[in-house]
Design a protein around this motif. Structure first.
Motif, PDB file in Angstrom:
ATOM      1  N   VAL A  21       0.814  -1.223  -0.009  1.00 18.80           N
ATOM      2  CA  VAL A  21      -0.041   0.121   0.053  1.00 18.80           C
ATOM      3  C   VAL A  21       0.948   1.229  -0.039  1.00 18.80           C
ATOM      4  O   VAL A  21       0.640   2.218  -0.833  1.00 18.80           O
ATOM      5  N   ARG A  22       1.964   1.315   0.854  1.00 17.97           N
ATOM      6  CA  ARG A  22       2.793   2.451   0.866  1.00 17.97           C
ATOM      7  C   ARG A  22       3.474   2.797  -0.413  1.00 17.97           C
ATOM      8  O   ARG A  22       3.724   3.837  -0.947  1.00 17.97           O
ATOM      9  N   ILE A  23       4.348   1.599  -0.690  1.00 23.73           N
ATOM     10  CA  ILE A  23       4.901   1.909  -2.155  1.00 23.73           C
ATOM     11  C   ILE A  23       4.268   2.038  -3.462  1.00 23.73           C
ATOM     12  O   ILE A  23       4.969   2.682  -4.338  1.00 23.73           O
ATOM     13  N   THR A  24       3.164   1.563  -3.277  1.00 26.21           N
ATOM     14  CA  THR A  24       2.431   1.801  -4.897  1.00 26.21           C
ATOM     15  C   THR A  24       1.373   2.903  -4.632  1.00 26.21           C
ATOM     16  O   THR A  24       0.899   3.614  -5.683  1.00 26.21           O
ATOM     17  N   GLY A  25       1.046   3.497  -3.381  1.00 22.39           N
ATOM     18  CA  GLY A  25      -0.162   4.326  -3.406  1.00 22.39           C
ATOM     19  C   GLY A  25      -1.224   4.105  -3.473  1.00 22.39           C
ATOM     20  O   GLY A  25      -2.430   4.830  -3.546  1.00 22.39           O
ATOM     21  N   LEU A  26      -1.754   2.715  -3.668  1.00 20.73           N
ATOM     22  CA  LEU A  26      -2.979   2.062  -3.896  1.00 20.73           C
ATOM     23  C   LEU A  26      -3.743   2.015  -2.670  1.00 20.73           C
ATOM     24  O   LEU A  26      -2.923   1.749  -1.553  1.00 20.73           O
ATOM     25  N   SER A  27      -4.852   1.687  -2.679  1.00 19.99           N
ATOM     26  CA  SER A  27      -5.589   1.667  -1.253  1.00 19.99           C
ATOM     27  C   SER A  27      -5.331  -0.009  -1.027  1.00 19.99           C
ATOM     28  O   SER A  27      -5.360  -0.749  -1.793  1.00 19.99           O
ATOM     29  N   ARG A  28      -5.729  -0.234   0.364  1.00 18.07           N
ATOM     30  CA  ARG A  28      -5.631  -1.547   0.743  1.00 18.07           C
ATOM     31  C   ARG A  28      -6.623  -2.563   0.063  1.00 18.07           C
ATOM     32  O   ARG A  28      -6.318  -3.537  -0.391  1.00 18.07           O
ATOM     33  N   SER A  29      -7.912  -1.822  -0.068  1.00 17.22           N
ATOM     34  CA  SER A  29      -9.063  -2.574  -0.898  1.00 17.22           C
ATOM     35  C   SER A  29      -8.558  -2.926  -2.376  1.00 17.22           C
ATOM     36  O   SER A  29      -8.839  -3.934  -2.799  1.00 17.22           O
ATOM     37  N   ARG A  30      -7.976  -2.022  -2.972  1.00 19.24           N
ATOM     38  CA  ARG A  30      -7.522  -2.235  -4.254  1.00 19.24           C
ATOM     39  C   ARG A  30      -6.521  -3.124  -4.448  1.00 19.24           C
ATOM     40  O   ARG A  30      -6.432  -4.120  -5.465  1.00 19.24           O
ATOM     41  N   ILE A  31      -5.347  -3.278  -3.289  1.00 19.46           N
ATOM     42  CA  ILE A  31      -4.552  -4.399  -3.097  1.00 19.46           C
ATOM     43  C   ILE A  31      -4.998  -5.555  -3.263  1.00 19.46           C
ATOM     44  O   ILE A  31      -4.825  -6.609  -4.046  1.00 19.46           O
ATOM     45  N   TYR A  32      -6.416  -5.813  -2.335  1.00 19.64           N
ATOM     46  CA  TYR A  32      -6.720  -7.005  -2.387  1.00 19.64           C
ATOM     47  C   TYR A  32      -7.769  -7.528  -3.581  1.00 19.64           C
ATOM     48  O   TYR A  32      -7.626  -8.616  -3.847  1.00 19.64           O
ATOM     49  N   GLU A  33      -8.163  -6.418  -4.324  1.00 19.93           N
ATOM     50  CA  GLU A  33      -8.930  -6.855  -5.717  1.00 19.93           C
ATOM     51  C   GLU A  33      -7.630  -7.241  -6.540  1.00 19.93           C
ATOM     52  O   GLU A  33      -8.297  -8.198  -7.229  1.00 19.93           O
ATOM     53  N   LEU A  34      -6.540  -6.652  -6.546  1.00 16.61           N
ATOM     54  CA  LEU A  34      -5.525  -7.166  -7.565  1.00 16.61           C
ATOM     55  C   LEU A  34      -5.157  -8.651  -7.196  1.00 16.61           C
ATOM     56  O   LEU A  34      -4.611  -9.438  -7.970  1.00 16.61           O
TER      57      LEU A  34
END
Length: 62
Positions: A21-34
């Protein structure tokens, strides 16, 4: 502190979701979607979900 040349080139094999989350700037939810869609490869170690760093780099084009 003295830096050695080989220390700069070492990359982690995996990162925790919070680090992704920190290094991509994406949200936690988006990371889980990916992760769900298969765009990010993960490894489970006990209860921890670790994201393979190479798949994270491939996602962001690094």
């Amino acid at each position: 502190m003295i830096e050695r040349g080989w220390e700069k080139k070492i990359e982690p094999l995996t990162v925790r979701i919070s680090t992704a989350v920190r290094i991509t700037g994406l949200s936690r939810s988006r990371i889980y979607e990916l992760i769900q869609s298969g765009d990010l490869e993960t490894v489970k170690v006990g209860r921890a979900t670790l994201i393979q760093y190479k798949s994270l780099k491939a996602l962001i084009g690094g």
